[in-house]
Design an enzyme around this catalytic site. Structure first.
Site, mmCIF file in Angstrom:
data_model
loop_
_atom_site.group_PDB
_atom_site.id
_atom_site.type_symbol
_atom_site.label_atom_id
_atom_site.label_comp_id
_atom_site.label_asym_id
_atom_site.label_seq_id
_atom_site.Cartn_x
_atom_site.Cartn_y
_atom_site.Cartn_z
ATOM 1 N N ASP A 64 0.247 -14.765 -3.157
ATOM 2 C CA ASP A 64 0.039 -14.468 -1.737
ATOM 3 C C ASP A 64 -1.383 -14.038 -1.392
ATOM 4 O O ASP A 64 -1.806 -14.138 -0.257
ATOM 5 C CB ASP A 64 1.027 -13.370 -1.277
ATOM 6 C CG ASP A 64 0.948 -12.115 -2.153
ATOM 7 O OD1 ASP A 64 0.145 -12.098 -3.103
ATOM 8 O OD2 ASP A 64 1.698 -11.159 -1.882
ATOM 9 N N HIS A 65 -2.139 -13.572 -2.381
ATOM 10 C CA HIS A 65 -3.488 -13.065 -2.088
ATOM 11 C C HIS A 65 -4.541 -14.169 -2.147
ATOM 12 O O HIS A 65 -5.312 -14.355 -1.220
ATOM 13 C CB HIS A 65 -3.877 -11.978 -3.091
ATOM 14 C CG HIS A 65 -3.272 -10.636 -2.841
ATOM 15 N ND1 HIS A 65 -1.926 -10.409 -2.850
ATOM 16 C CD2 HIS A 65 -3.847 -9.436 -2.574
ATOM 17 C CE1 HIS A 65 -1.693 -9.121 -2.589
ATOM 18 N NE2 HIS A 65 -2.842 -8.514 -2.428
ATOM 19 N N ASP A 119 0.707 -3.629 -6.992
ATOM 20 C CA ASP A 119 0.088 -3.642 -5.674
ATOM 21 C C ASP A 119 0.428 -2.313 -5.007
ATOM 22 O O ASP A 119 1.570 -1.860 -5.056
ATOM 23 C CB ASP A 119 0.628 -4.799 -4.833
ATOM 24 C CG ASP A 119 -0.199 -4.960 -3.570
ATOM 25 O OD1 ASP A 119 -1.086 -5.828 -3.549
ATOM 26 O OD2 ASP A 119 0.018 -4.177 -2.618
ATOM 27 N N ARG A 379 -5.418 -1.215 6.189
ATOM 28 C CA ARG A 379 -6.677 -0.658 5.671
ATOM 29 C C ARG A 379 -7.849 -1.179 6.488
ATOM 30 O O ARG A 379 -7.894 -2.378 6.789
ATOM 31 C CB ARG A 379 -6.885 -1.068 4.208
ATOM 32 C CG ARG A 379 -5.928 -0.356 3.312
ATOM 33 C CD ARG A 379 -6.183 -0.608 1.838
ATOM 34 N NE ARG A 379 -5.254 0.249 1.105
ATOM 35 C CZ ARG A 379 -4.666 -0.080 -0.025
ATOM 36 N NH1 ARG A 379 -4.936 -1.230 -0.602
ATOM 37 N NH2 ARG A 379 -3.839 0.755 -0.605
ATOM 38 N N SER A 535 -6.340 0.468 -3.152
ATOM 39 C CA SER A 535 -5.659 -0.551 -3.945
ATOM 40 C C SER A 535 -5.264 -0.061 -5.340
ATOM 41 O O SER A 535 -5.889 0.839 -5.899
ATOM 42 C CB SER A 535 -6.611 -1.740 -4.078
ATOM 43 O OG SER A 535 -6.307 -2.495 -5.206
ATOM 44 N N ARG A 537 -5.594 -2.017 -7.874
ATOM 45 C CA ARG A 537 -6.257 -2.953 -8.797
ATOM 46 C C ARG A 537 -6.813 -2.241 -10.028
ATOM 47 O O ARG A 537 -7.670 -1.364 -9.921
ATOM 48 C CB ARG A 537 -7.340 -3.754 -8.070
ATOM 49 C CG ARG A 537 -8.458 -2.958 -7.463
ATOM 50 C CD ARG A 537 -9.353 -3.824 -6.578
ATOM 51 N NE ARG A 537 -8.693 -4.136 -5.320
ATOM 52 C CZ ARG A 537 -9.297 -4.196 -4.137
ATOM 53 N NH1 ARG A 537 -10.595 -3.999 -4.042
ATOM 54 N NH2 ARG A 537 -8.622 -4.483 -3.039
#
Ligand code: MIC
Ligand code: SF4
Length: 640
Positions: A64-65, A119, A379, A535, A537
């Site tokens: 999706d990203h 995520d 964000r 995030s 990440r």
């Protein structure tokens, strides 16, 4: 003593520890999710652990990203994830099927279950009564392999809603109100339960908007009870049998209770560049708007989209405004087509984008230079849109439409009647966008597809007892993982190419950082409060590891980033006296001796080049101590 909703779920999933708040607990994880920007690394890590099949009840890999395919890179990542998912027993949600959190809520979320996802907005699942937590990719890989997920038992907060929301006040405004009251640090170390009379009318998608933005509060997760609204949603998704009621006990104990009177609420908006810079929309009416973006995992449900279509119907977007709409899933998109709502959007001048994260993560649709963009996202960190000097505001879909129609920041109450949208009795269920994994007996035959974009994960080395290091960067408060490791269309395709990514590390904060740190190879980063918010990440830890960063010293950390640093084998340390922050200067040499003993005892002393002594807190659980000594979670898991 009575239990909160979260405590009940934790109790049912506890494999180690107790419900004592502040102590380390280990949880059995029922479900996992990954997305493509963190997924490639997570499956590489899963491979490195050598487990042949996932052991969870359900694991889903979403794409999706990274859906812009400007070269082979993203497509290579998708092929890798698809083949790894097939082999290891993971369902694969194809590109175009939708944003992970929206699809997971629609098709897989189950009240009372545990979910971790690579995520930070995984807590969206709290809208359906799940204990859903965002984590680094390596923690998700461990959970897929059947390992427990370790966290500090959070504090319990409750937000109680009384009254009824006035027209044009929405779930998004409630999420923004919570941010106004509590700030981006207000939820750190806590689980937020939403309750009170005022939640009864909130549908599951509205609840999910609220739990989604609990991530911006820094909360471990947020959760709603599972009640008639939850049952109705599950039934409409053809999953009525997955419903179980769930609520907190009357005498549950909370560390903090915040009360919000819905009757007094107004439409709200977050100003650049932090989600907690919240004011009333009516106070900003003269600001010209260049771009409006509707979508993201916060506001892309069918419920939101139908309201948007109703408000746009028969009207025209103001000249000079570019309006994008990204429905959250293929289910949402196909129902918008069926009901004719999509045509109302298109006729009004909207630009319809793919069912994906898109502009939210800078994958296209960057605003013009200095432009103002009003977004329904979660964000608005500086530069995240892909335009360094853009000004991004966060608001509800209703406010976003009002801005798109007038070309100025506009209070939606000026639009006339608020649209009334009913939830459908049944959603259009079609799971062909989710590919099933190979049967266990066929898994060995599945070849993993490894194009040239698929790299390796960096691994730390065992911690020495003495560290001589140098301050390679000094930053202030509220540094986000977008500052540390930016995303966006140009960089995201390289999430498994750490050497390439490293060139962009802290790029917007200090362009010389990457080269300086790499040349030093024993760097220390000094930060302020809430370092690493945003995030999940793990690249924000893996890339500094590659650049030779050994420790990060701050006033305080965000939860997921701190865990990612430990997993990478980088020491997260806090200043015993925050005032000592001023004593540390860029380029200065530092010595940390007797590290092993210090880590064991939870305190270290740092000696600066000037000879000053600075006390540091090295507060780790027994397991975290072992991980740090081993040089990170991968070597630790391998050795054990
Ligand atoms: C985000 O919203 O920042 C992301 C992109 O979804 C991240 C994950 C990532 O960086 O891949 C998140 O929220 O964890
Ligand atoms: Fe995607 Fe944005 Fe949600 Fe992150 S916050 S998952 S980028 S839509």
């Amino acid at each position: 003593m009575g239990l909160t909703i979260a405590e009940k779920i934790i109790k049912n999933h506890l494999v180690q520890g107790s419900l004592e708040r502040g102590s380390e607990i280990a949880l059995r994880i029922d479900q996992t999710l990954t997305q493509d920007a963190t997924g490639t690394m997570a499956y590489l890590e899963f491979e490195a652990m050598g487990t042949p099949r996932v052991k969870t009840e359900l694991s889903v890999a979403y794409i999706d990203h990274n859906t812009l395919q400007c070269g082979f890179e993203n497509a290579d990542d998708h092929a890798y994830i698809r083949s790894a998912a097939k082999k290891f027993g993971v369902r694969y949600s194809t590109p175009g099927n939708g944003i992970c959190h929206q699809v997971h809520l629609e098709r897989f979320g189950v009240p009372g279950k545990t979910l971790i996802g690579s995520d930070s907005h995984t807590p969206t699942g709290g809208g359906i009564g799940m204990l859903a937590i965002g984590a680094g990719g390596l923690d998700v890989a461990v959970a897929m392999g059947g390992g427990a997920y370790y966290i500090t038992m959070p504090k319990m907060y409750k937000i109680e809603l009384a009254g009824k929301m006035p027209p044009f006040v929405t779930a998004k405004d409630l999420a923004l109100e919570a941010l106004r009251l509590l700030t981006v640090k207000g939820g750190v170390g806590a689980i937020i339960e939403w309750g009170g009379e005022g939640i009864k009318d909130l549908t599951v998608p509205e609840r999910a908007t609220i739990t989604n933005m609990g991530a911006e509060l820094g909360a471990t997760t947020s959760i709603f009870p599972s009640d008639e609204k939850t049952e109705a949603f599950l039934k409409a998704q053809g999953r009525g049998e997955e419903y179980t009621p769930l609520c907190s006990d009357e005498d549950a104990v909370y560390d903090k209770i915040v009360k919000i009177n819905l009757d007094e609420m107004k439409p709200l908006i977050a100003c650049p560049h932090m989600p907690d810079r919240v004011v009333a929309v009516e106070s900003l009416c003269d600001v010209t708007v260049n771009q409006v973006c509707i979508g993201s995992c916060t506001n892309s449900s069918l419920y939101d989209m139908l309201k948007v279509a109703a408000l746009l119907k028969g009207k025209t977007v103001a000249p000079g405004v570019s309006l994008s709409i990204s429905p959250g899933s293929r289910q949402v998109l196909s129902m918008l087509i069926e009901t004719g709502a999509l045509n109302d959007m298109v006729a009004a001048g909207a630009r319809i984008l793919e069912c994906a994260c898109g502009p939210c993560i800078g994958m296209g649709f960057s605003p013009n230079s200095g432009g103002v963009s009003v977004r329904t996202f979660n964000r608005n960190f500086e530069g995240r849109s892909g335009t360094a000097d853009a000004k991004v505001y966060l608001a509800s879909p209703e406010t976003a439409v009002a801005c798109a129609l007038t070309g100025k920041i506009t209070d939606p109450t000026t639009l006339g009647e608020a649209p009334i949208v009913a939830m459908p009795e049944s959603f259009r269920v079609d799971d062909r966008g989710v590919l099933l994994p190979a049967a266990p007996e066929e898994a060995a035959e599945v070849e993993i597809e490894r194009g040239p974009n698929i790299g390796k994960c960096p691994v730390g080395s065992a911690l020495e007892n003495e560290m001589t290091a140098q301050v390679v960067l000094k930053v202030g408060d509220d540094i986000t993982t977008d500052h540390i490791m930016p995303a966006g269309a140009k960089i995201l395709p390289y999430r498994s190419n750490i050497p390439f990514l490293s060139k962009f590390c802290f790029g917007a904060v200090d362009p010389g950082f990457a080269e300086r740190a790499k040349a030093t190879q024993n760097g220390v980063i000094v930060g302020g409060q809430n370092y690493g918010q945003g995030s999940s990440r793990e690249h924000a830890a893996l890339v500094p590891l590659y650049l030779g960063v050994r420790a990060v010293i701050t006033k305080s950390f965000s939860r997921i980033h701190r865990a990612n640093l430990i997993n990478a084998g980088i020491l997260p340390l806090t200043l015993a006296d925050p005032a000592d922050y001023d004593k540390l200067t860029l380029g200065e040499g530092l010595t940390l001796s007797d590290l092993h003993k210090g880590i064991d005892e939870g305190k270290l002393t740092l000696i600066t080049e000037k000879g000053e002594e600075i006390a540091l807190v090295a507060d780790y659980s027994e397991r975290q101590k072992k991980i740090l000594l081993a040089g990170g979670l991968l070597p630790y898991t391998r050795d054990n």
